[in-house]
Scaffold this active site. Structure first.
Site, PDB file in Angstrom:
ATOM      1  N   HIS A  75      -2.954   2.104  41.052  1.00 52.40           N
ATOM      2  CA  HIS A  75      -1.573   1.630  41.229  1.00 52.40           C
ATOM      3  C   HIS A  75      -0.984   1.088  39.928  1.00 52.40           C
ATOM      4  O   HIS A  75       0.228   0.906  39.830  1.00 52.40           O
ATOM      5  CB  HIS A  75      -1.531   0.534  42.302  1.00 52.40           C
ATOM      6  CG  HIS A  75      -1.804   1.056  43.679  1.00 52.40           C
ATOM      7  ND1 HIS A  75      -0.829   1.207  44.636  1.00 52.40           N
ATOM      8  CD2 HIS A  75      -2.949   1.516  44.241  1.00 52.40           C
ATOM      9  CE1 HIS A  75      -1.359   1.711  45.733  1.00 52.40           C
ATOM     10  NE2 HIS A  75      -2.655   1.904  45.529  1.00 52.40           N
ATOM     11  N   ASP A 113       4.736  -2.130  33.931  1.00 55.47           N
ATOM     12  CA  ASP A 113       4.484  -2.143  35.372  1.00 55.47           C
ATOM     13  C   ASP A 113       4.090  -0.744  35.803  1.00 55.47           C
ATOM     14  O   ASP A 113       4.741   0.235  35.383  1.00 55.47           O
ATOM     15  CB  ASP A 113       5.766  -2.573  36.117  1.00 55.47           C
ATOM     16  CG  ASP A 113       5.469  -3.353  37.384  1.00 55.47           C
ATOM     17  OD1 ASP A 113       4.430  -3.084  38.011  1.00 55.47           O
ATOM     18  OD2 ASP A 113       6.280  -4.226  37.739  1.00 55.47           O
TER      19      ASP A 113
HETATM   20  P1  ADP Z   1       3.316  -5.954  42.195  1.00 54.08           P
HETATM   21  O1  ADP Z   1       2.591  -4.904  42.935  1.00 54.08           O
HETATM   22  O2  ADP Z   1       2.922  -6.088  40.773  1.00 54.08           O
HETATM   23  O3  ADP Z   1       3.305  -7.273  42.892  1.00 54.08           O
HETATM   24  P2  ADP Z   1       5.756  -4.596  43.091  1.00 54.08           P
HETATM   25  O4  ADP Z   1       7.166  -4.829  42.711  1.00 54.08           O
HETATM   26  O5  ADP Z   1       5.322  -3.174  43.053  1.00 54.08           O
HETATM   27  O6  ADP Z   1       4.865  -5.520  42.145  1.00 54.08           O
HETATM   28  O7  ADP Z   1       5.493  -5.115  44.564  1.00 54.08           O
HETATM   29  C1  ADP Z   1       5.724  -6.437  44.951  1.00 54.08           C
HETATM   30  C2  ADP Z   1       5.879  -6.491  46.456  1.00 54.08           C
HETATM   31  O8  ADP Z   1       5.773  -7.845  46.879  1.00 54.08           O
HETATM   32  C3  ADP Z   1       7.211  -5.947  46.931  1.00 54.08           C
HETATM   33  O9  ADP Z   1       7.037  -5.194  48.103  1.00 54.08           O
HETATM   34  C4  ADP Z   1       8.021  -7.231  47.216  1.00 54.08           C
HETATM   35  O10 ADP Z   1       8.937  -7.090  48.280  1.00 54.08           O
HETATM   36  C5  ADP Z   1       6.944  -8.208  47.593  1.00 54.08           C
HETATM   37  N1  ADP Z   1       7.320  -9.572  47.219  1.00 54.08           N
HETATM   38  C6  ADP Z   1       7.404 -10.086  45.985  1.00 54.08           C
HETATM   39  N2  ADP Z   1       7.779 -11.379  46.042  1.00 54.08           N
HETATM   40  C7  ADP Z   1       7.922 -11.674  47.339  1.00 54.08           C
HETATM   41  C8  ADP Z   1       8.297 -12.860  48.055  1.00 54.08           C
HETATM   42  N3  ADP Z   1       8.581 -14.006  47.436  1.00 54.08           N
HETATM   43  N4  ADP Z   1       8.355 -12.791  49.391  1.00 54.08           N
HETATM   44  C9  ADP Z   1       8.065 -11.638  50.011  1.00 54.08           C
HETATM   45  N5  ADP Z   1       7.723 -10.521  49.415  1.00 54.08           N
HETATM   46  C10 ADP Z   1       7.643 -10.522  48.080  1.00 54.08           C
HETATM   47  C1  G6P Z   2      -0.730  -5.263  42.131  1.00 54.79           C
HETATM   48  C2  G6P Z   2      -2.083  -4.580  42.184  1.00 54.79           C
HETATM   49  C3  G6P Z   2      -2.671  -4.700  43.590  1.00 54.79           C
HETATM   50  C4  G6P Z   2      -2.700  -6.154  44.028  1.00 54.79           C
HETATM   51  C5  G6P Z   2      -1.318  -6.776  43.899  1.00 54.79           C
HETATM   52  C6  G6P Z   2      -1.298  -8.263  44.258  1.00 54.79           C
HETATM   53  O1  G6P Z   2       0.124  -4.582  42.957  1.00 54.79           O
HETATM   54  O2  G6P Z   2      -1.942  -3.230  41.814  1.00 54.79           O
HETATM   55  O3  G6P Z   2      -3.962  -4.151  43.630  1.00 54.79           O
HETATM   56  O4  G6P Z   2      -3.167  -6.261  45.350  1.00 54.79           O
HETATM   57  O5  G6P Z   2      -0.842  -6.625  42.572  1.00 54.79           O
HETATM   58  O6  G6P Z   2      -2.251  -8.940  43.497  1.00 54.79           O
HETATM   59  P1  G6P Z   2      -3.470  -9.726  44.151  1.00 54.79           P
HETATM   60  O7  G6P Z   2      -4.310 -10.147  42.998  1.00 54.79           O
HETATM   61  O8  G6P Z   2      -2.855 -10.868  44.897  1.00 54.79           O
HETATM   62  O9  G6P Z   2      -4.174  -8.795  45.094  1.00 54.79           O
END
Ligand code: ADP
Ligand code: G6P
Length: 504
Positions: free
Chosen positions: A174, A382
């Site tokens: 991912h 990202d």
């Molecule tokens: P990462 O995988 O690095 O966290 P992404 O943008 O791909 O970044 O995904 C983040 C996910 O987490 C999204 O689906 C977003 O809606 C969710 N998210 C982030 N912050 C919050 C929050 N404060 N409350 C609910 N959902 C959140």
């Molecule tokens: C990114 C990574 C995921 C991970 C997520 C949240 O999306 O690719 O593998 O699950 O961040 O991070 P965490 O450490 O809370 O699992």
């Protein structure tokens, strides 16, 4: 046990013929207000992508439930069977916080923070990968498809192939896969590559990542490799780009709900009816470019290009990996800067930045997306960034400007966004002003094109393209693909006491 309606009429498709293995389970335990244990959806892009997909498909999800000690017995969630893998406190420190999130995570994100190397962490990485592989081998039926996810589990495909040669094994990364000069820093680079090559198909977010991988395999392991195929003895391992996505229809349906529209209106009122609302939603992570964005915003306030009276910034930053030093330092710095900016530019009842660290449920998030005239998604690096896609899906009236970093995987698909280089402070400021001042017709034209793209390239299209490439002739995958095609677009009801709360 809740039975997915899609199981009916497909008795031969059982939970253990598709096994997903990911470090995170889709739920985390958290204390309910009455002190009872309550399970909530865990934050992050991986869970956001896989949860809506799997809840309609009989599958078993093998992963970590977030605590230490014995693995809890978990209820099925939306028809998905959960199998928890236990981690000790030492595993959590050395595997999850150590090798996964202090060695690989920073290295894979352009080393924007310094990766650390410790031999003890490598021991834990091997130990925990073996435990995940054993759990997957234990639940998978003969001939099952096992789909391993992300950088925490690079060794699982190779270990699993040794234990269960009958399985069809996929691996999907991912996060970005770095260029050779960065990956070459890893003391255990050969073992990591060999582990991944246990899979039949290795998926990346971007074509460049598959290219980097092929180059490394040729250089480090001396194997014949192109950007599509790698020869490993008798076997051919296929590689390719499969950009992950979201349940576009579900987010659009949520955003169109009258209660969500009403909530968005109330939010605008609560924000003091500004002319312009800028929104950012991130996990609190140094890859997300939060500090750079705050600096740009602060300079625009200082120069008078943006005025607190007309414009507000809402920064949602949900804490993440809180025991890792680099994350603690980031949070302190962000909070100090938010305090400074509000102290310097805010007025009574009119802060310059509304800073929120809470997890929100999906409806509240959709209302936030609806209220945002400009969505600022400016990571330094990202793998994809699903927040940007969620924003576009939620803009059902074709309004709203997306300010997007060139360094997010999403930028390869959403090229109609206002693209910026987040390392270039002046460029970031110009991009933000351009998005704030854009003509409505230009904004709509761009948004329409991005929404059309996401309508086609949603999470089902992703699963279809990956799983049919993994097992072109396999009957299980064909049936699963047919099943996901026939999905309803309504959000499914939870089967257990699980609230779709924090995160994605
Ligand atoms: P990462 O995988 O690095 O966290 P992404 O943008 O791909 O970044 O995904 C983040 C996910 O987490 C999204 O689906 C977003 O809606 C969710 N998210 C982030 N912050 C919050 C929050 N404060 N409350 C609910 N959902 C959140
Ligand atoms: C990114 C990574 C995921 C991970 C997520 C949240 O999306 O690719 O593998 O699950 O961040 O991070 P965490 O450490 O809370 O699992």
């Amino acid at each position: 046990m809740a039975v997915s309606p899609l199981l009916i009429g497909m008795p031969e498709m059982r939970h253990s013929s598709l096994v997903v293995v990911a470090n995170r389970l889709p739920i985390d335990d958290s204390a309910a207000p009455d002190g009872a244990c309550e399970w909530r959806r865990s934050p992050g892009g991986l869970v956001s992508a896989l949860h809506p997909l799997l809840r309609h498909t009989p599958a078993t999800w093998v992963g970590w439930a977030g605590g230490t000690g014995a693995a809890p017995t978990l209820p099925d969630v939306d028809g998905v069977r959960l199998r928890a893998v236990p981690l000790t406190a030492e595993d959590q420190r050395d595997h999850y916080e150590g090798f996964a999130n202090s060695t690989l995570w920073p290295l894979y994100h352009d080393a924007v923070e310094q990766p650390e190397h410790h031999r003890r962490w490598w021991e834990a990485y091997q130990r925990v990968n073996r435990r995940f592989a054993e759990a997957a081998a234990d639940v998978a039926e003969p001939g099952a498809v096992v789909w391993v996810q992300d950088y925490h589990l690079h060794l699982v495909p190779g270990l699993l192939r040794g234990m269960r040669p009958d399985l069809r094994i996929g691996f999907f990364l991912h996060v970005p896969f770095p260029p050779p000069e960065l990956f070459m820093q890893l003391p255990r680079r050969a073992e990591l590559l060999r582990g991944m090559l246990g899979a039949d198909l290795i998926g990346f977010q971007r074509v460049q990542a598959a290219h980097n991988f092929a180059q490394l395999v040729a250089k480090v392991l001396n194997l014949p490799a192109t950007d599509r195929r790698i020869g490993v003895g008798e076997r051919v391992v296929r590689i390719g780009a499969f950009p992950v996505s979201i349940d576009t229809a579900e987010m659009a349906a949520l955003a169109a709900r009258p209660d969500v529209a009403a909530r968005a209106q109330r939010l605008r009122q609560d924000l003091g009816r500004p002319e312009r609302v800028i929104l950012s939603v991130d996990r609190m992570d140094y890859t997300k470019g939060i500090e750079q964005r705050l600096k740009a915003y602060s300079e625009l306030l200082a120069s008078g290009h943006v005025k607190v009276r007309d414009t507000v910034l809402v920064q949602v930053a949900v804490p993440s990996r809180e025991r890792v030093g680099q994350y603690q330092i980031l949070r302190e710095r962000v909070e100090r800067e938010v305090g400074r900016i509000n102290g310097e530019f805010g007025r009574v009842g009119e802060p310059a930045i509304h800073y929120l660290t809470q997890p929100f449920d999906r409806a509240e998030l959709a209302a936030l997306y609806r209220v945002a005239d400009v969505m600022a998604v400016t990571p330094l690096r990202d793998g994809m960034n699903l927040v940007a896609k969620e924003y576009v899906a939620a803009r059902v009236d074709d309004t709203g400007a997306l300010l997007l970093s060139e360094f997010a995987g999403t930028a390869a698909e959403l090229s109609q966004a206002y693209l910026v280089n987040p390392h270039d402070l002046e460029g970031l400021k110009e991009g933000l002003l351009a998005a704030l001042r854009a003509a409505p017709a230009d904004v709509s034209r761009r948004m329409r094109a991005m929404r059309a793209h996401l309508h086609e390239h949603d999470i089902r299209a992703w699963a279809r393209s990956y799983l049919s490439a993994l097992d072109e002739t396999g009957p299980l995958v064909q049936r699963m693909v047919a099943a996901t095609d026939a999905l309803p677009t309504q959000p499914a009801r939870s089967a257990a006491r699980v609230e779709h709360h924090p995160g994605g």
